[in-house]
Design an enzyme around this catalytic site. Sequence first.
Site: not given
Length: 387
Positions: A349-350, A138, A289, A135, A347, A373, A251-252
Amino acid sequence: MAALDIERADFLKDEDILIFEDSVARFFAEHAPPERVEKWRRDGIVERAMWREAGGAGLLCLSVPEQYGGQGGDFRHEAILAEQISRRQVSGFAASLHNAIVAPYILHYGSDEQKKRWLPKMASGEFIGAIAMTEPGAGSDLQGVRTTARLDGNHYVIDGQKTFISNGQLADLVIVVAKTDPSKGAKGTSLIVVETADASGFHRGRNLDKIGMEAQDTSELFFDDVRVRTSNLLGPQEGMGFVQLMQQLPQERLTIGVSGVAVMERALDLTIAYAKERKAFGQRLIDFQNTQFKLAECKTEATVARVFIDRLIGLHLEGKLDAATASMAKYWVSDLECKIVDTCLQLFGGYGYMNEYPIARMFRDSRVQRIYGGANEIMKVLIARAL
Ligand SMILES: Cc1cc2nc3c(=O)[nH]c(=O)nc-3n(C[C@H](O)[C@H](O)[C@H](O)COP(=O)(O)OP(=O)(O)OC[C@H]3O[C@@H](n4cnc5c(N)ncnc54)[C@H](O)[C@@H]3O)c2cc1C
């Protein structure tokens, strides 16, 4: 399988499971091609027809017994489906929520009459399921739920507001978390099923604008004096809602972990292939590397996560998965998923920042795994409680 890919657990290598995995992959290749998924993203919702198609192909209510219209499978089937949805980035299609989160409440706590009334329709895709806990005031603190269900003769009158509800626009059946006795806190909480079609006073609010999972109709729901028969209560008596939630949430949470590992593996496959092609400073990215070390770290962590999750699937199949261990899977895997996807994106990049590259969508879709969850902080609270 590459030399580094460790084998799946034996129970996931049964011939019928491998055949099932292949059929799920073929289903999504045929029914969720990129252009169709893109349309769902643009529309902010998956076509209802897709649910019927999945039902027709036997992909809904996988672990519901055949006598209630389901496929008579078990959590392995649910795990395979969740993995395929994640790998193929059909994340808006919340079949795992419908199958592995909503249907089990009816299966485990529904009367025979309720199971016969709702599960066959959920299995065919005629009914799309949702669960409405959260909610505006909550979320983590579910004891603070303010939605009430007041007894009036042989009806409950439901009043309240829910938000962030997956399948909110499409749902035909909503399991509503409501206080049947607000004076009793958690012990006054119940789960009540609302069939939306004939529920006067039930309104769907906004289909919320999110940073990822655009095809998922995550929505607000409003209940203004919605009358439902008392026979829509799940469980033998009022006040069982919290216990039912605590029993089903593991389980969720495991399902979130299963998806998370599938995303890591796909992100790595894509990134390794890209790093072997893309050149900079006269060499391939994979020849630096730094690239090798980053990918070696990610591969190691994803492998550890795979072993952990497969072990938990095994424990769950044996009925031995406890709440704290499921919380470990949810928090640790989703944190790792975000870290690995971020490293992989770097990795690219753009190009990694461009929506046309799957890694960009993975980055946006993954983020919510640490929140829904049960936020990861709540997972740590649950683990700490068991120490
Ligand atoms: C895309 C999406 C789909 C969702 N689908 C559903 C659905 O289908 N059904 C449903 O009921 N809900 C759904 N949710 C809601 C989700 O479960 C809640 O957002 C989540 O439980 C957190 O609740 P909240 O948003 O109210 O955050 P809050 O409870 O306000 O918490 C905010 C943050 O405060 C911190 N925090 C809170 N409590 C503690 C604590 N005890 N200790 C330490 N830190 C704490 C955490 O960092 C947390 O992330 C969905 C949410 C999203 C974004």
